[in-house]
Write an enzyme that holds these catalytic residues in place. Structure first.
Site, mmCIF file in Angstrom:
data_model
loop_
_atom_site.group_PDB
_atom_site.id
_atom_site.type_symbol
_atom_site.label_atom_id
_atom_site.label_comp_id
_atom_site.label_asym_id
_atom_site.label_seq_id
_atom_site.Cartn_x
_atom_site.Cartn_y
_atom_site.Cartn_z
ATOM 1 N N LEU A 1 25.159 21.300 40.463
ATOM 2 C CA LEU A 1 26.111 20.786 39.458
ATOM 3 C C LEU A 1 26.364 21.781 38.323
ATOM 4 O O LEU A 1 25.454 22.091 37.554
ATOM 5 C CB LEU A 1 25.555 19.496 38.850
ATOM 6 N N TYR B 1 35.027 18.081 51.563
ATOM 7 C CA TYR B 1 34.504 19.125 50.653
ATOM 8 C C TYR B 1 33.235 19.740 51.247
ATOM 9 O O TYR B 1 33.103 20.971 51.309
ATOM 10 C CB TYR B 1 34.234 18.566 49.250
ATOM 11 N N ASN C 1 35.894 33.113 44.936
ATOM 12 C CA ASN C 1 35.412 31.983 44.143
ATOM 13 C C ASN C 1 36.390 30.809 44.104
ATOM 14 O O ASN C 1 35.976 29.658 43.992
ATOM 15 C CB ASN C 1 35.136 32.482 42.716
HETATM 16 P P1 NAP Z 1 37.120 25.283 38.138
HETATM 17 O O1 NAP Z 1 36.682 25.452 36.737
HETATM 18 O O2 NAP Z 1 38.006 24.141 38.473
HETATM 19 O O3 NAP Z 1 37.793 26.646 38.634
HETATM 20 C C1 NAP Z 1 38.414 26.742 39.897
HETATM 21 C C2 NAP Z 1 39.240 28.016 39.981
HETATM 22 O O4 NAP Z 1 39.840 28.074 41.304
HETATM 23 C C3 NAP Z 1 40.356 28.062 38.966
HETATM 24 O O5 NAP Z 1 40.435 29.344 38.404
HETATM 25 C C4 NAP Z 1 41.619 27.780 39.793
HETATM 26 O O6 NAP Z 1 42.727 28.490 39.269
HETATM 27 C C5 NAP Z 1 41.217 28.380 41.150
HETATM 28 N N1 NAP Z 1 42.014 27.783 42.233
HETATM 29 C C6 NAP Z 1 41.975 26.515 42.694
HETATM 30 N N2 NAP Z 1 42.903 26.330 43.653
HETATM 31 C C7 NAP Z 1 43.549 27.519 43.787
HETATM 32 C C8 NAP Z 1 44.620 27.966 44.602
HETATM 33 N N3 NAP Z 1 45.224 27.153 45.484
HETATM 34 N N4 NAP Z 1 45.046 29.254 44.483
HETATM 35 C C9 NAP Z 1 44.450 30.085 43.599
HETATM 36 N N5 NAP Z 1 43.425 29.722 42.804
HETATM 37 C C10 NAP Z 1 42.995 28.449 42.884
HETATM 38 O O7 NAP Z 1 35.857 25.109 39.112
HETATM 39 P P2 NAP Z 1 34.505 25.970 39.301
HETATM 40 O O8 NAP Z 1 33.378 25.003 39.188
HETATM 41 O O9 NAP Z 1 34.497 27.180 38.466
HETATM 42 O O10 NAP Z 1 34.659 26.319 40.844
HETATM 43 C C11 NAP Z 1 34.576 27.636 41.349
HETATM 44 C C12 NAP Z 1 33.942 27.602 42.719
HETATM 45 O O11 NAP Z 1 32.619 27.099 42.605
HETATM 46 C C13 NAP Z 1 34.646 26.703 43.746
HETATM 47 O O12 NAP Z 1 34.697 27.361 44.983
HETATM 48 C C14 NAP Z 1 33.745 25.486 43.810
HETATM 49 O O13 NAP Z 1 33.837 24.825 45.055
HETATM 50 C C15 NAP Z 1 32.382 26.121 43.598
HETATM 51 N N6 NAP Z 1 31.331 25.217 43.148
HETATM 52 C C16 NAP Z 1 31.459 24.520 41.995
HETATM 53 C C17 NAP Z 1 30.429 23.650 41.618
HETATM 54 C C18 NAP Z 1 30.496 22.831 40.366
HETATM 55 O O14 NAP Z 1 29.696 21.891 40.216
HETATM 56 N N7 NAP Z 1 31.385 23.123 39.422
HETATM 57 C C19 NAP Z 1 29.285 23.514 42.422
HETATM 58 C C20 NAP Z 1 29.213 24.262 43.587
HETATM 59 C C21 NAP Z 1 30.223 25.117 43.936
HETATM 60 P P3 NAP Z 1 44.200 27.870 39.042
HETATM 61 O O15 NAP Z 1 44.022 26.409 38.731
HETATM 62 O O16 NAP Z 1 44.740 28.685 37.916
HETATM 63 O O17 NAP Z 1 44.899 28.128 40.326
#
Ligand code: NAP
Length: 254
Positions: free
Chosen positions: A186, A154, A88
């Protein structure tokens, strides 16, 4: 029916958003979880919280998923078999067009969303293949199905996640290892704040005038995918909020 009880899952990027909610729902179902992310203290807080609320074990693994050696060290140190890997951890950085974007942002997205996911998939899939059992669930995006202006890298990384999911399934063809992807639209998490370098106002504007998905909405889908009978392999699920109809078509109420 709960088919997950007693299993062990790794959830990467469990310090926030979708990863955190997924770890929580898995723990609620009786799954031991190994939670990763860079924020060590946050991981410890989550471990304490989940272990207090559910009768499961939580291990924490603070490391940067961009670091191949750190990924190898993490996997080598595991003392338990992994039933489920939720890949994730991921992020978007900036919305600049191709002719103006920052190389560093590109490296961060590629190294995290593609290479980090690949490192863990490489290391875990070998063990799953050997045991002829396991499930890899990749968190993709609608940006893996559709490209948009301002998302040149992205969207490329999420298209890569789609390709990696499909190739991994094919590499494991003939085994009992399952490979899946979920593709959210989103979702209101820390995602936009990270994308806009901590600018809370700009981040809030992404979700203005709509009811976005929540991390729980996506975690529930991940749980559903993980909890199918052993012969059922869901390849992908696309999840939009009702106000969204494509990566860029978003109906907002003023
Ligand atoms: P989020 O709240 O920003 O969470 C992202 C997570 O990824 C955090 O726990 C962060 O942990 C971890 N992370 C980021 N860079 C990292 C690194 N270099 N090493 C280890 N951990 C890392 O965002 P989210 O929306 O839950 O995103 C989760 C996934 O869903 C992502 O793959 C994103 O692309 C995908 N997604 C999100 C959306 C959206 O609209 N939110 C839509 C489609 C897909 P730390 O900061 O503690 O490292």
């Amino acid at each position: 029916m709960n088919r997950l009880i007693g299993k062990t899952a790794i959830v990467t990027g469990a310090t926030a958003g979708i990863g955190f909610k997924t770890a929580e729902l898995l723990a609620e179902q009786g799954v031991d979880v190994i939670i990763t992310g860079r924020r060590k203290e946050r991981l410890e807080e989550i471990k304490n919280d989940l272990e207090n609320r559910f009768r499961i074990n939580v291990q924490t693994a603070p490391f940067d998923i961009q670091d191949a050696d750190a990924c190898s060290t993490f996997i080598e140190a595991l003392s338990v078999d992994i039933d489920i890997l939720v890949n994730n951890a991921g992020l978007a950085k900036g919305t600049d067009p191709v002719f103006a974007a920052d190389f560093e942002d590109w490296d961060t997205m590629i190294d995290t969303n593609v290479k980090g996911l690949l490192y863990l998939s490489r290391l875990i899939s070998a063990k799953m293949k050997e045991r002829n059992s396991g499930h890899i669930i990749n968190v993709g995006s609608v940006a893996g199905h559709e490209s948009y202006a301002g998302g040149v890298v992205y969207t490329a990384t999420k298209h890569a996640v789609k390709a990696i999911t499909e190739s991994t399934k094919k590499d494991l063809h003939g085994t009992n290892v399952r490979v899946s992807m979920v593709s959210p639209g989103l979702v209101e998490t820390e995602f936009s704040e990270v994308r806009f370098g901590g600018d809370k106002e700009k981040a809030a504007s992404v979700y203005k005038g709509i009811q976005p998905l929540t991390a729980l909405d996506i975690a529930e889908i991940i749980l559903f995918v993980a909890n199918r009978p052993a012969h059922v392999n869901i390849m992908d699920t696309i999840i939009y909020p009702v106000a969204q109809s494509s990566a860029t078509m978003v109906h907002r109420n003023d």
